[in-house]
Scaffold this motif. Structure first.
Motif, PDB file in Angstrom:
ATOM      1  N   CYS A  70      12.652   0.309  -1.764  1.00  0.00           N
ATOM      2  CA  CYS A  70      12.030   2.358  -1.961  1.00  0.00           C
ATOM      3  C   CYS A  70      12.542   3.737  -1.943  1.00  0.00           C
ATOM      4  N   GLU A  71      12.868   3.562  -0.361  1.00  0.00           N
ATOM      5  CA  GLU A  71      13.966   4.770   0.021  1.00  0.00           C
ATOM      6  C   GLU A  71      15.397   4.720  -0.819  1.00  0.00           C
ATOM      7  N   LYS A  72      15.700   3.596  -1.102  1.00  0.00           N
ATOM      8  CA  LYS A  72      17.106   3.854  -2.481  1.00  0.00           C
ATOM      9  C   LYS A  72      16.293   3.711  -3.425  1.00  0.00           C
ATOM     10  N   THR A  73      15.407   4.079  -3.769  1.00  0.00           N
ATOM     11  CA  THR A  73      15.389   4.129  -5.185  1.00  0.00           C
ATOM     12  C   THR A  73      14.248   5.813  -5.873  1.00  0.00           C
ATOM     13  N   LYS A  74      14.658   6.514  -4.203  1.00  0.00           N
ATOM     14  CA  LYS A  74      13.760   7.842  -4.144  1.00  0.00           C
ATOM     15  C   LYS A  74      13.509   8.743  -5.480  1.00  0.00           C
ATOM     16  N   ASP A  75      14.803   8.701  -5.979  1.00  0.00           N
ATOM     17  CA  ASP A  75      15.245  10.142  -7.136  1.00  0.00           C
ATOM     18  C   ASP A  75      15.005   9.432  -8.008  1.00  0.00           C
ATOM     19  N   ASP A  76      14.568   7.967  -8.445  1.00  0.00           N
ATOM     20  CA  ASP A  76      14.965   7.838 -10.073  1.00  0.00           C
ATOM     21  C   ASP A  76      13.941   6.751 -10.227  1.00  0.00           C
ATOM     22  N   VAL A  77      12.605   6.928 -10.263  1.00  0.00           N
ATOM     23  CA  VAL A  77      11.152   6.403 -10.906  1.00  0.00           C
ATOM     24  C   VAL A  77      11.942   5.513 -12.331  1.00  0.00           C
ATOM     25  N   VAL A  78      12.640   5.468 -12.616  1.00  0.00           N
ATOM     26  CA  VAL A  78      12.925   3.960 -13.648  1.00  0.00           C
ATOM     27  C   VAL A  78      13.589   3.261 -12.862  1.00  0.00           C
ATOM     28  N   ALA A  79      14.416   3.601 -11.919  1.00  0.00           N
ATOM     29  CA  ALA A  79      14.634   2.554 -11.063  1.00  0.00           C
ATOM     30  C   ALA A  79      13.252   1.668  -9.773  1.00  0.00           C
ATOM     31  N   ARG A  80      12.704   2.990  -9.491  1.00  0.00           N
ATOM     32  CA  ARG A  80      11.469   1.794  -8.405  1.00  0.00           C
ATOM     33  C   ARG A  80      10.845   1.074  -9.369  1.00  0.00           C
ATOM     34  N   MET A  81      10.348   1.572 -10.981  1.00  0.00           N
ATOM     35  CA  MET A  81       9.872   0.936 -11.867  1.00  0.00           C
ATOM     36  C   MET A  81      10.034  -0.546 -11.765  1.00  0.00           C
ATOM     37  N   ALA A  82      11.170  -0.699 -11.993  1.00  0.00           N
ATOM     38  CA  ALA A  82      12.410  -1.921 -12.786  1.00  0.00           C
ATOM     39  C   ALA A  82      12.911  -2.412 -11.403  1.00  0.00           C
ATOM     40  N   LEU A  83      12.764  -2.444 -10.137  1.00  0.00           N
ATOM     41  CA  LEU A  83      12.921  -3.043  -9.146  1.00  0.00           C
ATOM     42  C   LEU A  83      12.244  -3.445  -7.901  1.00  0.00           C
ATOM     43  N   VAL A  84      11.104  -2.366  -7.963  1.00  0.00           N
ATOM     44  CA  VAL A  84       9.719  -2.709  -7.251  1.00  0.00           C
ATOM     45  C   VAL A  84       8.735  -3.292  -7.384  1.00  0.00           C
ATOM     46  N   PRO A  85       7.649  -3.130  -8.486  1.00  0.00           N
ATOM     47  CA  PRO A  85       7.155  -4.138  -8.385  1.00  0.00           C
ATOM     48  C   PRO A  85       7.670  -5.145 -10.183  1.00  0.00           C
ATOM     49  N   ARG A  86       8.557  -5.121 -10.967  1.00  0.00           N
ATOM     50  CA  ARG A  86       9.065  -6.243 -11.438  1.00  0.00           C
ATOM     51  C   ARG A  86      10.506  -6.976 -11.254  1.00  0.00           C
ATOM     52  N   THR A  87      10.919  -6.489  -9.561  1.00  0.00           N
ATOM     53  CA  THR A  87      11.528  -7.338  -9.522  1.00  0.00           C
ATOM     54  C   THR A  87      10.738  -8.086  -7.570  1.00  0.00           C
ATOM     55  N   LEU A  88      10.316  -7.163  -6.753  1.00  0.00           N
ATOM     56  CA  LEU A  88      10.583  -7.378  -5.696  1.00  0.00           C
ATOM     57  C   LEU A  88       9.077  -8.021  -5.445  1.00  0.00           C
ATOM     58  N   GLU A  89       8.481  -7.017  -5.949  1.00  0.00           N
ATOM     59  CA  GLU A  89       6.162  -8.266  -6.168  1.00  0.00           C
ATOM     60  C   GLU A  89       6.675  -9.572  -7.463  1.00  0.00           C
ATOM     61  N   ALA A  90       6.971  -8.807  -8.154  1.00  0.00           N
ATOM     62  CA  ALA A  90       6.748 -10.319  -9.074  1.00  0.00           C
ATOM     63  C   ALA A  90       7.759 -11.502  -8.281  1.00  0.00           C
ATOM     64  N   ARG A  91       8.257 -11.340  -6.996  1.00  0.00           N
ATOM     65  CA  ARG A  91       8.519 -12.876  -6.867  1.00  0.00           C
ATOM     66  C   ARG A  91       7.422 -13.182  -5.838  1.00  0.00           C
ATOM     67  N   GLY A  92       6.629 -12.674  -6.245  1.00  0.00           N
ATOM     68  CA  GLY A  92       5.412 -12.595  -5.015  1.00  0.00           C
ATOM     69  C   GLY A  92       4.398 -14.050  -5.746  1.00  0.00           C
ATOM     70  N   LEU A  93       4.777 -13.911  -7.567  1.00  0.00           N
ATOM     71  CA  LEU A  93       4.220 -14.280  -9.095  1.00  0.00           C
ATOM     72  C   LEU A  93       4.506 -15.860  -8.299  1.00  0.00           C
ATOM     73  N   ASP A  94       6.230 -16.227  -8.715  1.00  0.00           N
ATOM     74  CA  ASP A  94       6.799 -17.567  -8.111  1.00  0.00           C
ATOM     75  C   ASP A  94       6.849 -17.756  -6.955  1.00  0.00           C
TER      76      ASP A  94
ATOM     77  N   ILE B  86       0.866  -1.681  -0.001  1.00  0.00           N
ATOM     78  CA  ILE B  86       0.129  -0.123  -0.078  1.00  0.00           C
ATOM     79  C   ILE B  86       0.857   0.811  -0.045  1.00  0.00           C
ATOM     80  N   ASN B  87       1.868   1.538   1.093  1.00  0.00           N
ATOM     81  CA  ASN B  87       2.510   2.454   0.557  1.00  0.00           C
ATOM     82  C   ASN B  87       3.187   2.856  -0.207  1.00  0.00           C
ATOM     83  N   LEU B  88       4.385   1.793  -0.771  1.00  0.00           N
ATOM     84  CA  LEU B  88       4.338   1.398  -2.239  1.00  0.00           C
ATOM     85  C   LEU B  88       4.265   2.043  -3.119  1.00  0.00           C
ATOM     86  N   ALA B  89       2.852   1.798  -3.301  1.00  0.00           N
ATOM     87  CA  ALA B  89       2.008   2.856  -4.216  1.00  0.00           C
ATOM     88  C   ALA B  89       1.413   3.728  -4.140  1.00  0.00           C
TER      89      ALA B  89
END
Length: 272
Positions: free
Chosen positions: A147-171, A88-91
């Motif tokens: 989320c804190e690490k990528t707070k100044d980089d929206v490209v990295a945020r999209m790459a590493l939060v939904p597409r990496t950490l949250e995608a682990r839930g799909l597995d 919720i907070n990430l979104a």
């Protein structure tokens, strides 16, 4: 009030039940808000709003318990609820923090926040039937740390939060469901049903991340596959281990090239 300002206000709410309620309300009313081009001023109170519990510890210190015992089932559901609360907070953070995105970006992440709030609510209510509440077990802070690490980089945020950490839930979700089905209790069966809802929605959430990551890469002239490796190294993203839920990842918009790169990554040959 403007949408991004309201998202920040909800982000700052510490009470989990109230945050989830207001995130869902914001999802329902999002279309009626204006969307500012500039982000709101950061408030004085801590971001994100979080309760004093659960205690946050290193991931290696989080106890693993068998879901075949009542306490272990509660601990497992609590761990998933903690992920959903952080989501919720990430979104909401993705909405208020990053300027220069189309209106559809902000509306997408408000929808994600509302759906994550539903997931958290379902898990919190089920935990209550087991005699537990959110905060009863220790948890880790890996999701918000990225989320804190990528707070100044929206490209990295999209790459590493939904597409990496949250995608682990799909597995992980189908494996968790298989284990819960072997428990053969009504409480475990209800958890499987909740995870069905979560997996369905999380495919959509990862798809949102994929869409906006590619949109940003196109805008900035970046190759999505090559740039992912760049940001993964820059922000020390976790290595991903098999098995991978390729069917769900394809539904979420990962390309064949990305799936091949995932399978050949350094982490893919190591035990999970």
């Amino acid at each position: 009030m403007e949408l991004r300002q309201r998202a920040l206000q909800v982000l700052c709410i510490a009470d989990p039940q109230l945050k989830a309620l207001q995130a869902r309300e914001l999802q329902g009313s999002a279309a009626s808000f204006s969307i500012a081009s500039d982000r709101p001023a950061e408030p004085r109170e801590p971001i994100p709003g979080r309760p004093s519990r659960p205690e946050l510890i290193h991931p290696s210190q989080v106890a693993r318990r068998s879901p075949f015992k009542a306490e272990g089932l509660a601990a497992l559901l609590h761990a998933i609820a903690h992920i959903e609360f952080n989501a919720i907070n990430l979104a909401l953070d993705a909405v208020w923090r990053f300027d220069g995105m189309p209106d559809a970006y902000y509306l997408d992440w408000i929808r994600v926040a509302g759906e994550e709030a539903l997931h958290f609510t379902l898990l919190r209510e089920h935990l209550a039937t087991l005699g537990h509440a959110y905060g009863d077990f220790a948890a880790h802070d890996n999701l918000w740390s990225m989320c804190e690490k990528t707070k100044d980089d929206v490209v990295a945020r999209m790459a590493l939060v939904p597409r990496t950490l949250e995608a682990r839930g799909l597995d992980a979700t189908p494996q968790i469901q298989d284990k819960l089905r072997r428990v053969k209790t009504p409480e475990a069966d209800r958890a499987v049903d909740i995870l069905d809802i979560i997996l369905r929605d999380e495919i959509g959430h990862v798809a949102v991340g994929n869409h906006w990551y590619r949109w940003l890469c196109e805008r900035e002239g970046l190759d999505p596959v090559a740039h992912y490796d760049v940001v993964a190294r820059r922000y020390d993203a976790p290595k991903l281990y098999p098995p991978f839920n390729e069917a769900a990842r394809k539904q979420a918009g990962f390309s064949e090239e990305e799936l091949r790169a995932l399978s050949s990554s350094p982490g893919a040959g190591a035990p999970g």
